[in-house]
Structures are given as structure tokens and as C-alpha cells.
Design a protein around this motif. Structure first.
Motif, PDB file in Angstrom:
ATOM      1  N   ALA A 109       0.827  -1.206   0.000  1.00 20.16           N
ATOM      2  CA  ALA A 109       0.000   0.000   0.000  1.00 20.16           C
ATOM      3  C   ALA A 109       0.863   1.260   0.000  1.00 20.16           C
ATOM      4  O   ALA A 109       0.568   2.232  -0.704  1.00 20.16           O
ATOM      5  CB  ALA A 109      -0.933  -0.008   1.209  1.00 20.16           C
ATOM      6  N   VAL A 110       1.936   1.247   0.782  1.00 19.51           N
ATOM      7  CA  VAL A 110       2.828   2.412   0.824  1.00 19.51           C
ATOM      8  C   VAL A 110       3.535   2.592  -0.519  1.00 19.51           C
ATOM      9  O   VAL A 110       3.745   3.723  -0.980  1.00 19.51           O
ATOM     10  CB  VAL A 110       3.847   2.269   1.970  1.00 19.51           C
ATOM     11  N   GLU A 111       3.893   1.489  -1.146  1.00 20.91           N
ATOM     12  CA  GLU A 111       4.502   1.590  -2.479  1.00 20.91           C
ATOM     13  C   GLU A 111       3.507   2.187  -3.475  1.00 20.91           C
ATOM     14  O   GLU A 111       3.887   2.978  -4.350  1.00 20.91           O
ATOM     15  CB  GLU A 111       4.963   0.209  -2.938  1.00 20.91           C
ATOM     16  N   ALA A 112       2.228   1.812  -3.340  1.00 23.84           N
ATOM     17  CA  ALA A 112       1.189   2.404  -4.187  1.00 23.84           C
ATOM     18  C   ALA A 112       1.048   3.896  -3.893  1.00 23.84           C
ATOM     19  O   ALA A 112       0.829   4.709  -4.805  1.00 23.84           O
ATOM     20  CB  ALA A 112      -0.138   1.688  -3.962  1.00 23.84           C
ATOM     21  N   ALA A 113       1.181   4.261  -2.622  1.00 25.65           N
ATOM     22  CA  ALA A 113       1.109   5.676  -2.240  1.00 25.65           C
ATOM     23  C   ALA A 113       2.233   6.474  -2.895  1.00 25.65           C
ATOM     24  O   ALA A 113       2.030   7.619  -3.320  1.00 25.65           O
ATOM     25  CB  ALA A 113       1.175   5.812  -0.721  1.00 25.65           C
ATOM     26  N   ASP A 114       3.403   5.870  -2.977  1.00 27.23           N
ATOM     27  CA  ASP A 114       4.527   6.556  -3.622  1.00 27.23           C
ATOM     28  C   ASP A 114       4.239   6.803  -5.107  1.00 27.23           C
ATOM     29  O   ASP A 114       4.626   7.841  -5.658  1.00 27.23           O
ATOM     30  CB  ASP A 114       5.803   5.731  -3.469  1.00 27.23           C
ATOM     31  N   ARG A 115       3.556   5.849  -5.736  1.00 28.46           N
ATOM     32  CA  ARG A 115       3.193   6.046  -7.149  1.00 28.46           C
ATOM     33  C   ARG A 115       2.131   7.136  -7.290  1.00 28.46           C
ATOM     34  O   ARG A 115       2.159   7.934  -8.238  1.00 28.46           O
ATOM     35  CB  ARG A 115       2.696   4.726  -7.747  1.00 28.46           C
ATOM     36  N   ILE A 116       1.201   7.179  -6.345  1.00 29.42           N
ATOM     37  CA  ILE A 116       0.187   8.236  -6.363  1.00 29.42           C
ATOM     38  C   ILE A 116       0.841   9.600  -6.164  1.00 29.42           C
ATOM     39  O   ILE A 116       0.438  10.600  -6.772  1.00 29.42           O
ATOM     40  CB  ILE A 116      -0.877   7.970  -5.277  1.00 29.42           C
ATOM     41  N   ASP A 117       1.855   9.640  -5.327  1.00 27.94           N
ATOM     42  CA  ASP A 117       2.586  10.890  -5.093  1.00 27.94           C
ATOM     43  C   ASP A 117       3.173  11.424  -6.400  1.00 27.94           C
ATOM     44  O   ASP A 117       3.154  12.633  -6.661  1.00 27.94           O
ATOM     45  CB  ASP A 117       3.698  10.635  -4.073  1.00 27.94           C
TER      46      ASP A 117
END
Length: 319
Positions: A109-117
């Protein structure tokens, strides 16, 4: 003639299709209507309840598109609208994954957050979106998500008994707090991670030294190079003590390396049992020899006593 007319008709049809598609991209009612349909079709009530910033960003986006003249709706407009819609979709998937209790899902999920960033940063390149605060609203939602994940990893670090995992969770918590604009908590978790890492490295170094010492003493005992039996027995006792010291350190950190050195413990136990049997055998032999000597001495003393009695009896008769 008919063939030339057919070719001309095909060319004209191609030009019409090209102009129609160009009109849709370059600004038209069709493009505007299509974007509004995409915006209205995206319904995420659960996500918007938790992250109202995204709902506000979507509402602003809808208001902007509705307020634009059809000629102002360009390919650039479609680009940033698509980015925001994709951010909202990805955000929902990310939040759903973070609802799991499995830390691995939270890592994803945090890796996905980095992509959203990265996508949010891309929004800053579109003046219309940036001017209306859409990237800012999206970033506020993402910041709150990072904070929640930072707290999750902090709790996970406190609840795990395996130091390697604890260090990993503490580092992830620190990074997430940093991305969540909580620098003091990020520093606190980074400090705890460094402190625990120093302790872990120190203990693992000591454990490795104990294991090496156990191997040396084990080999010395197994080789039985000493003529003095007690020396071999002392070596295996030292090997056992060294291994127990290493085992205690591995167990303190719940470290999986203990499984890799379990074989040494078995070898030490086997050598200890063999030496104990040898010791019992030697003691038995010593006791047998001692018993034999005692019997001989007892017989000699008995014989000497009988002779002494005969001598005294003879002296009495002479008198």
C-alpha cells in the motif's frame, strides 16, 4: 471511372473521420460531455467518507469542466482530468489493501502511495488544476494516509519479537512519518531504529563469536587428541556453554539464524553423551581394578592376622 470515384470517396471519408476525431480532442461538446460522464460515473462513497479531500477535489474538477466553454476543453484538460480520476481509483485500491492486518499488504500500500505521489506531482504541471488547489487537496489526503501507515508500522514494530522485522518496521514507520509531514515522529522512530540496530549488531557479533568458539571446542573434544581424558570432557563442556550463550542471544532477538546452527547443538550433545559413556566405562574399570586390589589387600591382611594369632599362641605355650 468508377474506380477513381471510389478512391476519391474513400479519401473524403478518411478526411471526415480525421477531422471529426481532431474536433473531439481539440475542443468540442463531445469531449466536454465525455469528461463529465467520466467524472460523474466515478462513485466512491466509502473512500470519500474517509478522505473528504478527494471528494472536494472531484467536486472542484466537475465544477471547472462544467464552467469551461467547449472550445476550452482541450487535450491538456483531458490529461489532468484523467490523472485525477486515476488517482482516486488508485487511492481506493490502496486504502482497501491497507485495511489488511498483514504488514506485507501495508508495504504494498505504501509503495502504491509513492506512485500516487508521482501522479499528484504531475498534476502540478497543469495550471487549471493547480490554480484550483486540486493537487494540494490530493496531497492532503495522501499525507493523512502516510500518517496512518506510519502508526501501523510503529505498532507492528512494538508487537513483533523478531528484531530484524522490528528494525524494518521502524525504518518504514520513520519514512512514512516523514512523508506524512511529521518530522518529530520520523526522527523518534529513526532514533529507535538506530539504537535497536546497534544492540542487534552487537549481540549478533557476540553470538557469532560464541558459535565459532563452540565449533573449536567441539572439534577438539571429538578429535580426542589429548592423552588426558578430562581435557576432552572439559572441551565439550566449554563447547556446550559457548553454544548456550549464542543460543540465548539468538532467542532474545528471535533470530532465524538459530535454525542454521542447530546442527552444532546436536553434535555437541552426541559428543557429550559419548564422552559420558566413556567416562562411566573408565570409572567402572577403575572401580573394578580398585575392588580387585582391595580384595587382595584384604586377603593379605587376613593372612597376616592369622599368622599373628599363631605367633601369639606359640608364645603363650612356651611360657
Amino acid at each position: 471511372m468508377k474506380r477513381q470515384s471510389l478512391v476519391l470517396l474513400i479519401k473524403l471519408l478518411g478526411i471526415v473521420i480525421f477531422l471529426s476525431s481532431a474536433t473531439i480532442v481539440a475542443g468540442s461538446d463531445e469531449l466536454k460531455r465525455g469528461l463529465l460522464e467520466d467524472i460523474l460515473s466515478q462513485d466512491n462513497p466509502g473512500l470519500f467518507d474517509d478522505y473528504g479531500e478527494l471528494q472536494l477535489a472531484k467536486t472542484k474538477m466537475q465544477t471547472i469542466i462544467q464552467g469551461l466553454d467547449s472550445r476550452e476543453v482541450t487535450a491538456s484538460t483531458k490529461a489532468w482530468v484523467d490523472i485525477l480520476l486515476r488517482i482516486i481509483d488508485d487511492f481506493e485500491l490502496m486504502v482497501n489493501e491497507s485495511e489488511s492486518s498483514d504488514p506485507f499488504d501495508h508495504i504494498n500500500a505504501v509503495e502504491a502511495a509513492d506512485r500516487i505521489d508521482i501522479s499528484i506531482n504531475a498534476l502540478n504541471g497543469y495550471p487549471n488544476a493547480e490554480r484550483n488547489g486540486i493537487p494540494m487537496l490530493s496531497m492532503l489526503a495522501l499525507t493523512r494516509f502516510y500518517r496512518a501507515e506510519a502508526k501501523f508500522f510503529e505498532d507492528a514494530a512494538r508487537n513483533t519479537g523478531e528484531t530484524k522485522l522490528k528494525l524494518d518496521y521502524e525504518r518504514r514507520s520513520s519514512i512514512a512519518y516523514e512523508k506524512g509531514s511529521m518530522p518529530s515522529d520520523a526522527s523518534r522512530m529513526a532514533f529507535e531504529s538506530r539504537r535497536n540496530e546497534r544492540i542487534y549488531d552487537r549481540d549478533m557479533k557476540s553470538a557469532s563469536e560464541y558459535i565459532n568458539a563452540a565449533r573449536v571446542q567441539r572439534d577438539k573434544a571429538i578429535a580426542q587428541s589429548s592423552e588426558f581424558f578430562g581435557s576432552d570432557f572439559m572441551s565439550i563442556l566449554k563447547a556446550r556453554d559457548s553454544f548456550e550463550s549464542a543460543k540465548g542471544l539468538y532467542e532474545r532477538h528471535n533470530d532465524k539464524e538459530l535454525e542454521n546452527v542447530k546442527g552444532i547443538e546436536e553434535e555437541i550433545k552426541d559428543a557429550y553423551q559419548r564422552l559420558m559413556l566413556d567416562a562411566l566405562l573408565r570409572v567402572g574399570i577403575y572401580l573394578l581394578i580398585l575392588s580387585f586390589i582391595v580384595v587382595i589387600l584384604w586377603q593379605e591382611f587376613k593372612k597376616w592376622g592369622e599368622e599373628l594369632d599363631d605367633t601369639r599362641l606359640g608364645e603363650e605355650l612356651i611360657v
